[in-house]
Write an enzyme that holds these catalytic residues in place. Structure first.
Site, PDB file in Angstrom:
ATOM      1  N   ASP A  16       0.332 -10.801 -11.562  1.00 31.40           N
ATOM      2  CA  ASP A  16      -0.720 -10.912 -12.409  1.00 31.40           C
ATOM      3  C   ASP A  16      -0.404 -12.028 -13.605  1.00 31.40           C
ATOM      4  OD1 ASP A  16      -1.670  -8.805 -11.083  1.00 31.40           O
ATOM      5  OD2 ASP A  16      -0.415  -7.407 -12.340  1.00 31.40           O
ATOM      6  N   GLY A  43      -4.451  -9.187  -6.390  1.00 35.65           N
ATOM      7  CA  GLY A  43      -6.001  -8.974  -6.934  1.00 35.65           C
ATOM      8  C   GLY A  43      -5.724 -10.334  -7.946  1.00 35.65           C
ATOM      9  N   HIS A  44      -6.655 -11.438  -7.257  1.00 33.40           N
ATOM     10  CA  HIS A  44      -6.814 -12.527  -8.150  1.00 33.40           C
ATOM     11  C   HIS A  44      -8.150 -12.770  -8.783  1.00 33.40           C
ATOM     12  CE1 HIS A  44      -3.483 -14.645  -5.381  1.00 33.40           C
ATOM     13  NE2 HIS A  44      -3.262 -13.692  -6.149  1.00 33.40           N
TER      14      HIS A  44
HETATM   15  P1  IMP Z   1       3.090  -2.912  -3.112  1.00 37.88           P
HETATM   16  O1  IMP Z   1       3.115  -4.242  -3.071  1.00 37.88           O
HETATM   17  O2  IMP Z   1       1.893  -2.189  -2.953  1.00 37.88           O
HETATM   18  O3  IMP Z   1       3.932  -2.145  -2.125  1.00 37.88           O
HETATM   19  O4  IMP Z   1       3.686  -2.345  -4.491  1.00 37.88           O
HETATM   20  C1  IMP Z   1       4.938  -2.787  -4.861  1.00 37.88           C
HETATM   21  C2  IMP Z   1       5.252  -3.102  -6.165  1.00 37.88           C
HETATM   22  O5  IMP Z   1       4.453  -4.233  -6.359  1.00 37.88           O
HETATM   23  C3  IMP Z   1       4.145  -2.201  -7.302  1.00 37.88           C
HETATM   24  O6  IMP Z   1       5.119  -2.200  -8.563  1.00 37.88           O
HETATM   25  C4  IMP Z   1       2.978  -2.986  -7.455  1.00 37.88           C
HETATM   26  O7  IMP Z   1       2.317  -2.575  -8.734  1.00 37.88           O
HETATM   27  C5  IMP Z   1       3.330  -4.441  -7.474  1.00 37.88           C
HETATM   28  N1  IMP Z   1       2.223  -5.289  -7.090  1.00 37.88           N
HETATM   29  C6  IMP Z   1       2.042  -5.647  -5.701  1.00 37.88           C
HETATM   30  N2  IMP Z   1       1.175  -6.399  -5.691  1.00 37.88           N
HETATM   31  C7  IMP Z   1       1.154  -6.864  -6.910  1.00 37.88           C
HETATM   32  C8  IMP Z   1       0.024  -7.993  -7.677  1.00 37.88           C
HETATM   33  O8  IMP Z   1      -0.416  -8.880  -6.907  1.00 37.88           O
HETATM   34  N3  IMP Z   1       0.326  -8.090  -9.129  1.00 37.88           N
HETATM   35  C9  IMP Z   1       1.096  -7.268  -9.733  1.00 37.88           C
HETATM   36  N4  IMP Z   1       1.910  -6.400  -9.104  1.00 37.88           N
HETATM   37  C10 IMP Z   1       1.930  -5.962  -7.635  1.00 37.88           C
END
Ligand code: IMP
Length: 428
Positions: A16, A43-44
């Site tokens: 983010d 999420g871009h």
């Molecule tokens: P997962 O990637 O869904 O397995 O989540 C693992 C961790 O990475 C969690 O803390 C999510 O909130 C974080 N996370 C995954 N993708 C993003 C992103 O694109 N932006 C911010 N946090 C992310």
């Protein structure tokens, strides 16, 4: 910055950081945009002429006519959400034509989503706070050599047999270990696979395509997802995502040799945010955090969760710049800090035993007990969101940028003072 043929854009915090906006700003100058890691956990948010787009799988090149967009082999793809994303763009008049999906990218199947939720529930108070998109379980299956790759959609009969075998293993897990409901093959065959088959026209050997583009001297942007502190090796393990999120993963996740990675641009927010659980040394709460959250619209693009807020963590940023080989930094959400009062950057950590370190510890338990040592900067009250030139910035803002550079060990070459493309200042 784009003298090199390729440019990698990587997140230097906990995701983010505004990589979407920066990638979009630069994508106008390239021919090909490639995603190489993660999946719909990303999420871009991109604003084009006051219209906001939220992309999850798709590279930002889809918002420009004529660009080639590649989803690389390092990604995990959910056919249903990818189809939704394409349909959402179509409804807004954007037809994505030049899209290629690696035949080696892995599919997130409905049982991966179910497993993600069950794993999180089971972790109880130690839960990671994943996006529940099935990312972790899909990568687990990839590494365990029981994943399904996009290219396998070409042989429906073999694929069906393979999924049925994996599903019976998953059902054992769901029923016996989690005491949860099982899943049926028709749920997958009718609810998921038709969407997956509709992706077939896009599937290709994308590493081969990319080699052709590079040979012809076309410009390529590698659009990173998540951030360095969520990297499976160097992030705040185990509170991380399940893929490599740094420059090294460009090679393995897109299929190019290391020598083909040209310019490396790190993206960092002027402060820090994180969604999900896990250590966050510079986290702040209260009025200042709320002020920043509201001004920065700090709510997760994928999950809508309020993001945790903190001061800029210079220790984490320095590590990210070193590991990624960052040559230029893009400092984003800079306008948000206006009116916040004095601003802090953590330059080192004091450990529980009194020792001081300037390096990011690997051990989550040490991290949970450290106290950041801050350098304090005067704030500014001016609205800088309309500044088009670096010289228009207040003195205090320039001093803060200098402090970021000294802490990170990399030059701030791009500054973002608002979500729109025209709210971006070069500083080369
Ligand atoms: P997962 O990637 O869904 O397995 O989540 C693992 C961790 O990475 C969690 O803390 C999510 O909130 C974080 N996370 C995954 N993708 C993003 C992103 O694109 N932006 C911010 N946090 C992310």
């Amino acid at each position: 910055m784009l003298n090199d043929t390729t440019l990698a854009v990587v997140g230097c915090q906990w995701g983010d950081e505004g990589k979407g906006k920066i990638s979009d700003f630069l994508a106008g100058q390239v021919d090909v945009v490639v995603r190489y890691n993660g999946g719909p956990n990303a999420g871009h948010t991109i604003v084009v002429e006051n219209e906001t787009f939220k992309l999850h799988h798709l590279p930002c090149g889809v918002l420009y006519p004529g660009k080639i967009n590649i989803l690389g082999n390092g990604m995990v793809l959910d056919a249903l959400t990818l189809e939704d994303e394409l349909a959402g763009l179509k409804r807004r008049g954007i037809i994505v034509q030049k899209l290629f999906i690696s035949d080696r990218a892995h599919l997130i199947l409905p049982y991966h989503r179910r497993q993600d939720s069950l794993e999180e529930e089971k972790r109880g108070s130690a839960k990671i706070g994943t996006t529940l998109r099935g990312i972790g379980p899909a990568y687990q299956d990839k590494i365990a050599r029981r994943g399904i790759r996009a290219g396998e959609l070409r042989d429906a009969q073999r694929l069906k047999e393979k999924i049925a075998a994996f599903l019976s293993e998953k059902n054992e897990l769901f029923a016996r270990y989690y005491s949860a409901e099982t899943m049926t093959m028709p749920e997958i065959e009718e609810g998921y696979l038709p969407a997956a088959y509709r992706l077939l026209p896009y599937i290709a050997d994308t590493a081969l395509l990319l080699a052709g583009h590079l040979e012809r001297g076309e410009k390529v942007l590698f659009e990173g997802a998540q951030g360095a502190m969520l990297d499976i090796d160097y992030g705040t393990y185990p509170y991380v995502t399940s893929s490599g999120t740094m420059t090294g993963s460009v090679c393995s996740g897109a299929g190019i040799p290391p020598g083909k990675v040209g310019t490396i641009l790190g993206v960092g927010k002027a402060y820090t945010t994180r969604v999900g659980a896990g250590p966050f040394p510079t986290e702040i709460e209260g009025k200042t955090a709320e002020y920043i959250r509201e001004r920065g619209r700090e709510f997760g693009t994928t999950t809508g969760r309020p993001r945790r807020i903190g001061w800029l963590d210079g220790v984490a940023l320095r590590q990210a710049c070193r590991l990624n080989g960052v040559q230029h930094l893009a400092l984003t959400l800079f306008d948000v800090l206006g009116g916040v009062g004095s601003i802090k950057i953590a330059t080192a950590y004091r450990c529980r035993d009194g020792s001081v370190t300037e390096h990011f510890p690997a051990d989550q338990h040490i991290l949970e007990e450290i106290t950041p040592i801050y350098r304090e900067f005067a704030g500014w009250d001016e609205d800088i969101s309309r500044c088009g030139n670096i010289n228009d910035l207040p003195r205090a803002a320039l001093d803060y940028i200098k402090g970021v550079e000294e802490t990170a060990g990399a030059p701030v070459s791009l500054l973002s003072v608002g979500p729109r493309r025209d709210q971006t200042i070069w500083r080369l």
